[in-house]
Design a protein around this motif. Sequence first.
Motif, PDB file in Angstrom:
ATOM      1  N   VAL A 488      47.225  25.222  46.863  1.00 49.35           N
ATOM      2  CA  VAL A 488      47.863  26.235  45.569  1.00 49.35           C
ATOM      3  C   VAL A 488      49.174  26.691  46.114  1.00 49.35           C
ATOM      4  CG1 VAL A 488      47.558  28.449  44.324  1.00 49.35           C
ATOM      5  CG2 VAL A 488      45.522  26.792  44.475  1.00 49.35           C
ATOM      6  N   THR A 489      50.171  26.339  45.313  1.00 52.25           N
ATOM      7  CA  THR A 489      51.565  26.774  46.110  1.00 52.25           C
ATOM      8  C   THR A 489      51.902  28.323  45.678  1.00 52.25           C
ATOM      9  OG1 THR A 489      52.481  25.997  43.817  1.00 52.25           O
ATOM     10  CG2 THR A 489      52.428  24.356  45.484  1.00 52.25           C
ATOM     11  N   SER A 490      51.338  29.042  44.602  1.00 52.29           N
ATOM     12  CA  SER A 490      51.597  30.326  44.396  1.00 52.29           C
ATOM     13  C   SER A 490      50.561  30.940  43.606  1.00 52.29           C
ATOM     14  CB  SER A 490      52.851  30.561  43.700  1.00 52.29           C
ATOM     15  OG  SER A 490      52.739  29.782  42.437  1.00 52.29           O
ATOM     16  N   VAL A 491      50.273  32.238  43.562  1.00 52.40           N
ATOM     17  CA  VAL A 491      49.131  33.047  42.822  1.00 52.40           C
ATOM     18  C   VAL A 491      50.190  34.057  42.129  1.00 52.40           C
ATOM     19  CG1 VAL A 491      47.200  34.370  42.853  1.00 52.40           C
ATOM     20  CG2 VAL A 491      47.393  32.619  44.423  1.00 52.40           C
ATOM     21  N   THR A 492      50.069  34.107  40.743  1.00 52.00           N
ATOM     22  CA  THR A 492      50.308  35.073  39.918  1.00 52.00           C
ATOM     23  C   THR A 492      49.169  35.656  39.026  1.00 52.00           C
ATOM     24  OG1 THR A 492      52.489  33.612  39.766  1.00 52.00           O
ATOM     25  CG2 THR A 492      52.177  35.684  37.928  1.00 52.00           C
ATOM     26  N   MET A 493      49.173  37.065  39.175  1.00 50.04           N
ATOM     27  CA  MET A 493      48.135  37.858  38.261  1.00 50.04           C
ATOM     28  C   MET A 493      49.095  38.603  37.352  1.00 50.04           C
ATOM     29  SD  MET A 493      45.878  39.169  41.704  1.00 50.04           S
ATOM     30  CE  MET A 493      44.240  39.070  40.765  1.00 50.04           C
ATOM     31  N   ASP A 494      48.203  38.567  36.206  1.00 52.10           N
ATOM     32  CA  ASP A 494      48.666  39.569  35.119  1.00 52.10           C
ATOM     33  C   ASP A 494      48.362  41.105  35.357  1.00 52.10           C
ATOM     34  OD1 ASP A 494      46.076  39.616  34.383  1.00 52.10           O
ATOM     35  OD2 ASP A 494      46.264  38.410  32.384  1.00 52.10           O
ATOM     36  N   ASP A 495      48.700  41.732  34.286  1.00 48.66           N
ATOM     37  CA  ASP A 495      48.613  43.388  34.451  1.00 48.66           C
ATOM     38  C   ASP A 495      47.018  43.557  34.566  1.00 48.66           C
ATOM     39  OD1 ASP A 495      51.409  43.639  34.828  1.00 48.66           O
ATOM     40  OD2 ASP A 495      51.445  44.174  32.515  1.00 48.66           O
ATOM     41  N   ASP A 503      41.063  48.363  41.262  1.00 49.70           N
ATOM     42  CA  ASP A 503      40.093  49.146  41.126  1.00 49.70           C
ATOM     43  C   ASP A 503      38.981  48.789  41.905  1.00 49.70           C
ATOM     44  OD1 ASP A 503      38.208  50.989  39.678  1.00 49.70           O
ATOM     45  OD2 ASP A 503      37.257  49.209  39.125  1.00 49.70           O
ATOM     46  N   ILE A 504      38.574  47.426  41.956  1.00 49.32           N
ATOM     47  CA  ILE A 504      37.403  47.127  43.161  1.00 49.32           C
ATOM     48  C   ILE A 504      37.970  47.261  44.462  1.00 49.32           C
ATOM     49  CG2 ILE A 504      37.963  44.643  43.438  1.00 49.32           C
ATOM     50  CD1 ILE A 504      35.095  44.311  42.546  1.00 49.32           C
ATOM     51  N   ALA A 505      38.966  47.274  44.943  1.00 47.86           N
ATOM     52  CA  ALA A 505      39.588  47.412  46.186  1.00 47.86           C
ATOM     53  C   ALA A 505      39.208  48.828  46.705  1.00 47.86           C
ATOM     54  CB  ALA A 505      40.903  47.249  46.380  1.00 47.86           C
ATOM     55  N   SER A 506      38.829  49.869  45.829  1.00 46.08           N
ATOM     56  CA  SER A 506      38.810  51.057  46.435  1.00 46.08           C
ATOM     57  C   SER A 506      37.193  51.084  46.876  1.00 46.08           C
ATOM     58  CB  SER A 506      38.717  52.182  45.301  1.00 46.08           C
ATOM     59  OG  SER A 506      37.823  51.682  44.244  1.00 46.08           O
ATOM     60  N   ARG A 507      36.448  50.038  46.704  1.00 48.27           N
ATOM     61  CA  ARG A 507      35.106  49.781  47.341  1.00 48.27           C
ATOM     62  C   ARG A 507      34.920  48.751  47.976  1.00 48.27           C
ATOM     63  NH1 ARG A 507      35.377  51.618  41.996  1.00 48.27           N
ATOM     64  NH2 ARG A 507      34.895  49.537  41.134  1.00 48.27           N
ATOM     65  N   ARG A 508      33.812  47.937  47.931  1.00 50.61           N
ATOM     66  CA  ARG A 508      33.847  46.515  48.513  1.00 50.61           C
ATOM     67  C   ARG A 508      34.050  45.498  47.436  1.00 50.61           C
ATOM     68  NH1 ARG A 508      29.248  44.903  52.569  1.00 50.61           N
ATOM     69  NH2 ARG A 508      30.617  46.182  53.938  1.00 50.61           N
ATOM     70  N   ILE A 509      34.929  44.846  47.634  1.00 50.80           N
ATOM     71  CA  ILE A 509      35.363  43.574  46.654  1.00 50.80           C
ATOM     72  C   ILE A 509      34.465  42.628  46.577  1.00 50.80           C
ATOM     73  CG2 ILE A 509      37.329  42.066  46.125  1.00 50.80           C
ATOM     74  CD1 ILE A 509      39.176  43.645  47.978  1.00 50.80           C
ATOM     75  N   ARG A 510      33.968  42.336  45.462  1.00 51.60           N
ATOM     76  CA  ARG A 510      32.789  41.617  45.302  1.00 51.60           C
ATOM     77  C   ARG A 510      33.032  40.583  44.016  1.00 51.60           C
ATOM     78  NH1 ARG A 510      28.242  42.717  48.391  1.00 51.60           N
ATOM     79  NH2 ARG A 510      28.003  45.176  49.028  1.00 51.60           N
ATOM     80  N   PHE A 511      33.137  39.478  44.275  1.00 56.07           N
ATOM     81  CA  PHE A 511      33.266  38.453  43.384  1.00 56.07           C
ATOM     82  C   PHE A 511      32.400  37.378  42.873  1.00 56.07           C
ATOM     83  CE2 PHE A 511      37.988  39.075  44.517  1.00 56.07           C
ATOM     84  CZ  PHE A 511      38.416  39.514  43.611  1.00 56.07           C
ATOM     85  N   ILE A 512      31.889  37.110  41.539  1.00 51.19           N
ATOM     86  CA  ILE A 512      31.092  36.201  41.439  1.00 51.19           C
ATOM     87  C   ILE A 512      31.576  34.792  40.784  1.00 51.19           C
ATOM     88  CG2 ILE A 512      28.835  35.655  39.854  1.00 51.19           C
ATOM     89  CD1 ILE A 512      28.145  38.702  39.983  1.00 51.19           C
ATOM     90  N   ALA A 513      31.515  33.738  41.481  1.00 54.79           N
ATOM     91  CA  ALA A 513      31.866  32.515  40.982  1.00 54.79           C
ATOM     92  C   ALA A 513      30.950  31.943  39.801  1.00 54.79           C
ATOM     93  CB  ALA A 513      32.110  31.503  41.985  1.00 54.79           C
ATOM     94  N   VAL A 592      43.913  38.206  47.340  1.00 53.67           N
ATOM     95  CA  VAL A 592      43.396  39.431  47.060  1.00 53.67           C
ATOM     96  C   VAL A 592      43.534  40.052  48.470  1.00 53.67           C
ATOM     97  CG1 VAL A 592      41.417  40.799  46.380  1.00 53.67           C
ATOM     98  CG2 VAL A 592      42.393  38.968  45.001  1.00 53.67           C
ATOM     99  N   ARG A 593      42.865  39.278  49.556  1.00 52.34           N
ATOM    100  CA  ARG A 593      42.847  39.739  50.834  1.00 52.34           C
ATOM    101  C   ARG A 593      44.436  40.405  51.075  1.00 52.34           C
ATOM    102  NH1 ARG A 593      42.952  36.058  55.947  1.00 52.34           N
ATOM    103  NH2 ARG A 593      44.936  35.908  54.745  1.00 52.34           N
ATOM    104  N   ASP A 594      45.363  39.596  50.892  1.00 47.95           N
ATOM    105  CA  ASP A 594      46.710  39.753  51.585  1.00 47.95           C
ATOM    106  C   ASP A 594      47.500  41.089  50.801  1.00 47.95           C
ATOM    107  OD1 ASP A 594      46.400  37.769  53.131  1.00 47.95           O
ATOM    108  OD2 ASP A 594      47.715  36.267  52.123  1.00 47.95           O
ATOM    109  N   THR A 595      47.000  41.159  49.516  1.00 44.57           N
ATOM    110  CA  THR A 595      47.509  42.215  48.693  1.00 44.57           C
ATOM    111  C   THR A 595      46.927  43.536  48.914  1.00 44.57           C
ATOM    112  OG1 THR A 595      46.533  41.551  46.790  1.00 44.57           O
ATOM    113  CG2 THR A 595      48.416  40.584  47.044  1.00 44.57           C
ATOM    114  N   THR A 596      45.625  43.485  49.234  1.00 43.71           N
ATOM    115  CA  THR A 596      44.860  44.774  49.361  1.00 43.71           C
ATOM    116  C   THR A 596      44.649  45.021  50.669  1.00 43.71           C
ATOM    117  OG1 THR A 596      42.845  43.722  49.221  1.00 43.71           O
ATOM    118  CG2 THR A 596      43.771  44.317  47.213  1.00 43.71           C
ATOM    119  N   GLY A 597      44.638  44.214  51.640  1.00 43.00           N
ATOM    120  CA  GLY A 597      44.164  44.524  53.038  1.00 43.00           C
ATOM    121  C   GLY A 597      42.787  44.554  53.353  1.00 43.00           C
ATOM    122  N   CYS A 598      42.012  44.191  52.357  1.00 43.97           N
ATOM    123  CA  CYS A 598      40.502  44.311  52.422  1.00 43.97           C
ATOM    124  C   CYS A 598      39.766  42.855  52.431  1.00 43.97           C
ATOM    125  CB  CYS A 598      39.902  44.957  51.315  1.00 43.97           C
ATOM    126  SG  CYS A 598      40.724  46.720  51.091  1.00 43.97           S
TER     127      CYS A 598
END
Length: 650
Positions: A488-495, A503-513, A592-598
């Motif tokens: 993946v050459t770049s990642v862009t996230m909308d607002d 919001d989720i970075a204030s706790r533990r970041i959990r994603f479900i695929a 997400v790790r690089d932008t939040t530090g978590c």
Amino acid sequence: MATTEHPPPSRLRAWMLEGLSDMGKGRQAARPAEPKPVHKGQRWWRVMCLTGVDYFSTLGYQPGIAALAAGLLSPVATIVLVVVTLAGALPVYRRVAEESPHGEGSIAMLERLLTFWKGKLFVLTLLGFAATDFLITITLSAADASTHLVENPHLTDALHDKQVLITLVLIALLGAVFLKGFLEAIGVAVALVGLYLALNVVVVVTGLWHVATEGHVISDWSTALTAEHGNVFAMVGVALLVFPKLALGLSGFETGVAVMPHVEGDPGDTEENPKGRIRGTKKLLTTAALIMSVFLIATSFITTLLIPEKEFESGGEANGRALAYLSHEYLGNAFGTVYDVSTIAILWFAGASAMAGLLNLMPRYLPRYGMAPHWARAVRPMVIVFTLIGFLVTWIFDADVDAQGGAYATGVLVLISSAAIAVTIAARKAGQRNWTIAFAVISAVFLYVTVANVIERPDGVKIGACFIAGIILVSLLSRLARAFELRVTSVTMDDMAQRFVRDIASRRIRFIANEPDNRDLTEYREKIEQIRADNDVPAQEDFVFVEVTVLDPSEFEAGLTVRGEVLHGRYRVLTLESSSVPNALAALVLHVRDTTGCIPHIYFEWTEGNPFTNFLRFFLFGQGEVAPVTREVLREAEPDRARRPRVHVG
């Protein structure tokens, strides 16, 4: 995106990979594209000399080929070739220059017609024929240059039986020029073409003077021609039948558009709209075609009338070197030797335009498809690869010019036919009825010539098939070797997506695929319950769903756009579109790790089915065994386990 520290490269590695595009650049966020000015480039007539070392150098052997194929009818057959050149190939490639101004030629035009793996395999097939054309140009021209050297009266005793060795040395020297630098190649081409055409003018004028002063030559030829073929209609009919054997005289057009990126444009040109470059390339193609047409007609006339027929045959003094024979015969060995040297030089350097075409064409497709290593974008490693392949082809064919002619003609004709079909389709889409009809007729002519050439010389298509098989095999193996690469050459996230992550970075970041199905309330509720049960996650912990839609699984690398939405008033969902589910998920969690530090956690369920079958599904269709492949992509992208996002499978 994740970056990994590497030791500084060695000086040799840095030199070899100079100019290599960095795939890691620009992965943080997509920025609005700004029009980039086209590089300064070279004047069109200078670039014409680069493609001309291929096109004009065919004078070294084309008159002899025409004489062998058509005999006394050689001038008539050559006129047919010139008519097809000016009324067929030239209009086609002027249109190709308009439609594909970045050097990809008709292949890029046809690539748009087919999607997914069908399109990729079709392009790889055309690249196989292009490789046949360009590589055989390098080896055949070098072999013919060595023939001129060996057959020189002053050197024939010393160099007898050393043609293969001489050819290998010439190919190695050509590779050395491109290892040094490309701009030097254009300067050499201008000097060689100027000298070679000037010497050919002297030979042609001398030949025409002898034809005019020896009146019986014309009468003898016309009498023999009439006795052999009867009338003009029979002559034209036979000329049309032997025309496929003269197809080498069309060799300059594909290289003409392949080196198009080096043509100087106007100050206001951009990569999206290079009007000046297109105009200059049209001048290049037209001027080269007119010059070559005049020389082809004149040389076929004087060689047919002045050289005994037996000398054209294998072992004869004019075999593969008809004009050199005339230069020695009528202008003396001193001038003949100068002519031989210039012919040897331009034939040797004829591979330069072919090499330039290969270096422009292959890196535009194979790395983008994931079907070549990263270093295939760099010039010097590819020069070494093409040079080594040239050595192999020379060894297989024993540096025999005639043996390589079939493969050369097949590659040339397939590419011209594909170009004619491509411009026919382009004209039809543009609503240009007259041009559509004209290009359709031209396509039919070239398809006939291609089929006739394949029937007459099936070895050409066999050799082309070997190149195609080799390219497809190497491409698939390379794609397999790079299957677990973070592409993946770049990642862009909308607002909305950014808000979810903050919001989720204030706790533990959990994603479900989640593989999207009905996307109803039941689907998301049951998925969360299953993940909690399988992984023993406390009920108070919350999740963000991640859903990837596969668009074109045959694509290899692209940017990733992440959109956030709330479904059923309570479930946060990030949606992504990509060519591969595991690569998209790995790119997202690293971003997400690089932008939040978590350190994010991502949860999967095991995929049912045979693991090997699931891997093939991933390789071909971007899905399959998602969880372990995502983890493997992360492992390769981030060697530090402490910084690697966590993968949970239940």
